[in-house]
Motif scaffolding. Sequence first.
Motif, PDB file in Angstrom:
ATOM      1  N   LEU A 113       0.918  -1.076  -0.052  1.00 50.79           N
ATOM      2  CA  LEU A 113       0.210  -0.199   0.063  1.00 50.79           C
ATOM      3  C   LEU A 113       0.532   1.316   0.060  1.00 50.79           C
ATOM      4  CD1 LEU A 113      -1.581  -2.300   2.283  1.00 50.79           C
ATOM      5  CD2 LEU A 113      -3.554  -0.640   1.527  1.00 50.79           C
ATOM      6  N   ASP A 114       0.765   1.971  -1.250  1.00 50.43           N
ATOM      7  CA  ASP A 114       1.584   3.215  -1.086  1.00 50.43           C
ATOM      8  C   ASP A 114       0.689   4.500  -0.488  1.00 50.43           C
ATOM      9  OD1 ASP A 114       2.948   5.589  -1.734  1.00 50.43           O
ATOM     10  OD2 ASP A 114       3.842   4.605  -4.066  1.00 50.43           O
ATOM     11  N   ALA A 115       0.567   4.813   0.506  1.00 51.77           N
ATOM     12  CA  ALA A 115       0.524   6.088   0.675  1.00 51.77           C
ATOM     13  C   ALA A 115       0.663   7.471   0.810  1.00 51.77           C
ATOM     14  CB  ALA A 115       0.141   5.788   2.561  1.00 51.77           C
ATOM     15  N   GLY A 116       2.154   7.605  -0.154  1.00 56.46           N
ATOM     16  CA  GLY A 116       2.782   8.307   0.051  1.00 56.46           C
ATOM     17  C   GLY A 116       3.912   8.600   0.740  1.00 56.46           C
ATOM     18  N   ASP A 117       3.943   9.706   1.635  1.00 55.64           N
ATOM     19  CA  ASP A 117       5.109   9.024   2.707  1.00 55.64           C
ATOM     20  C   ASP A 117       5.786   7.960   3.511  1.00 55.64           C
ATOM     21  OD1 ASP A 117       5.619  12.341   2.437  1.00 55.64           O
ATOM     22  OD2 ASP A 117       4.349  12.896   3.814  1.00 55.64           O
ATOM     23  N   VAL A 118       4.391   7.226   3.215  1.00 56.76           N
ATOM     24  CA  VAL A 118       4.150   6.322   4.272  1.00 56.76           C
ATOM     25  C   VAL A 118       3.713   4.829   3.272  1.00 56.76           C
ATOM     26  CG1 VAL A 118       3.395   4.714   5.762  1.00 56.76           C
ATOM     27  CG2 VAL A 118       3.692   6.952   6.124  1.00 56.76           C
ATOM     28  N   ILE A 119       4.913   4.026   2.864  1.00 57.27           N
ATOM     29  CA  ILE A 119       4.535   2.460   2.346  1.00 57.27           C
ATOM     30  C   ILE A 119       5.133   1.378   3.665  1.00 57.27           C
ATOM     31  CG2 ILE A 119       5.897   1.269   0.175  1.00 57.27           C
ATOM     32  CD1 ILE A 119       6.768   3.271  -1.039  1.00 57.27           C
ATOM     33  N   VAL A 120       3.158   0.674   2.781  1.00 60.80           N
ATOM     34  CA  VAL A 120       2.816  -0.659   4.063  1.00 60.80           C
ATOM     35  C   VAL A 120       3.498  -2.126   3.226  1.00 60.80           C
ATOM     36  CG1 VAL A 120       1.538  -1.974   5.328  1.00 60.80           C
ATOM     37  CG2 VAL A 120       1.692   0.264   5.435  1.00 60.80           C
ATOM     38  N   HIS A 121       3.900  -2.553   3.231  1.00 59.64           N
ATOM     39  CA  HIS A 121       3.959  -3.892   2.966  1.00 59.64           C
ATOM     40  C   HIS A 121       3.717  -5.318   3.886  1.00 59.64           C
ATOM     41  CE1 HIS A 121       7.025  -3.760   0.011  1.00 59.64           C
ATOM     42  NE2 HIS A 121       7.463  -2.028   0.632  1.00 59.64           N
ATOM     43  N   GLY A 139      16.804  -6.860  13.314  1.00 63.54           N
ATOM     44  CA  GLY A 139      17.118  -7.457  14.926  1.00 63.54           C
ATOM     45  C   GLY A 139      15.773  -7.580  15.367  1.00 63.54           C
ATOM     46  N   HIS A 140      14.277  -7.243  14.035  1.00 63.92           N
ATOM     47  CA  HIS A 140      13.210  -7.657  14.597  1.00 63.92           C
ATOM     48  C   HIS A 140      13.019  -9.676  14.859  1.00 63.92           C
ATOM     49  CE1 HIS A 140      12.910  -8.514  10.139  1.00 63.92           C
ATOM     50  NE2 HIS A 140      11.676  -8.897  10.696  1.00 63.92           N
ATOM     51  N   ARG A 141      13.972  -9.659  13.802  1.00 63.71           N
ATOM     52  CA  ARG A 141      13.532 -11.365  14.039  1.00 63.71           C
ATOM     53  C   ARG A 141      14.264 -11.868  15.626  1.00 63.71           C
ATOM     54  NH1 ARG A 141      10.434 -12.505   9.831  1.00 63.71           N
ATOM     55  NH2 ARG A 141      11.559 -11.112   7.967  1.00 63.71           N
ATOM     56  N   TYR A 158      11.686 -13.177   1.332  1.00 65.08           N
ATOM     57  CA  TYR A 158      12.171 -11.635   0.357  1.00 65.08           C
ATOM     58  C   TYR A 158      12.981 -11.091   1.089  1.00 65.08           C
ATOM     59  CZ  TYR A 158       9.755 -12.481  -3.785  1.00 65.08           C
ATOM     60  OH  TYR A 158       8.873 -13.377  -4.772  1.00 65.08           O
ATOM     61  N   ASN A 159      12.538 -11.239   2.450  1.00 66.15           N
ATOM     62  CA  ASN A 159      13.101 -10.122   3.521  1.00 66.15           C
ATOM     63  C   ASN A 159      14.333  -8.632   3.550  1.00 66.15           C
ATOM     64  OD1 ASN A 159      15.235 -10.096   5.831  1.00 66.15           O
ATOM     65  ND2 ASN A 159      16.727 -10.793   5.659  1.00 66.15           N
ATOM     66  N   ILE A 160      12.785  -7.698   3.042  1.00 70.69           N
ATOM     67  CA  ILE A 160      12.604  -6.238   2.689  1.00 70.69           C
ATOM     68  C   ILE A 160      13.501  -5.596   3.692  1.00 70.69           C
ATOM     69  CG2 ILE A 160      11.553  -6.170   0.652  1.00 70.69           C
ATOM     70  CD1 ILE A 160       9.374  -4.892   2.565  1.00 70.69           C
ATOM     71  N   GLU A 161      13.303  -5.969   4.631  1.00 73.37           N
ATOM     72  CA  GLU A 161      14.070  -5.554   6.125  1.00 73.37           C
ATOM     73  C   GLU A 161      15.711  -5.553   6.023  1.00 73.37           C
ATOM     74  OE1 GLU A 161      10.778  -7.218   8.278  1.00 73.37           O
ATOM     75  OE2 GLU A 161      12.092  -8.101   6.688  1.00 73.37           O
ATOM     76  N   LYS A 162      16.049  -6.372   5.273  1.00 73.27           N
ATOM     77  CA  LYS A 162      17.882  -6.230   5.523  1.00 73.27           C
ATOM     78  C   LYS A 162      18.106  -5.500   4.376  1.00 73.27           C
ATOM     79  CE  LYS A 162      21.706  -9.561   5.052  1.00 73.27           C
ATOM     80  NZ  LYS A 162      22.202 -10.866   5.693  1.00 73.27           N
TER      81      LYS A 162
END
Length: 138
Positions: free
Chosen positions: A102-110, A131-133, A120-124
């Motif tokens: 979801l692309d809300a402009g200033d904030v993107i949510v996956h 660290g969230h893992r 996919y591990n996009i955080e990396k």
Amino acid sequence: MDPIEPIHSEDGPPSGHEAPLPVGATALETAILSRLDDDKAQDIVLIDLKGKSPMADTMIVASGRSHRHVGALADHLQRTLKEHGLGKVKVSGLPHCDWVLLDAGDVIVHLFRPEVRSFYNIEKIWSVDSGHRVDARA
């Protein structure tokens, strides 16, 4: 603020407590994080993109337990974003609900199913530290 800030573990916040919100979160970020927490999204992570990418200021990543859960999270977030005056946000991945963006402009949510997220591990991509893992109770 750390580049990747876990909101709560996969087990959710301690009973009787809401998930802590990051210091300096915008009203939009707070609304999104609150909605995800209310809808029992798992492993919610906020990534600060300021100074790293011109595409957005913040990325929020969360997991749903199943296709149906990911779809419901996306639907509820669309409503929340509309309530915040964003109208129709750009959404990708809804038919399959393995990975919804979801692309809300200033904030993107996956939003991911857990196995797709770990693949996919996009955080990396945005930080060396995933660290969230790590179990925060260890």
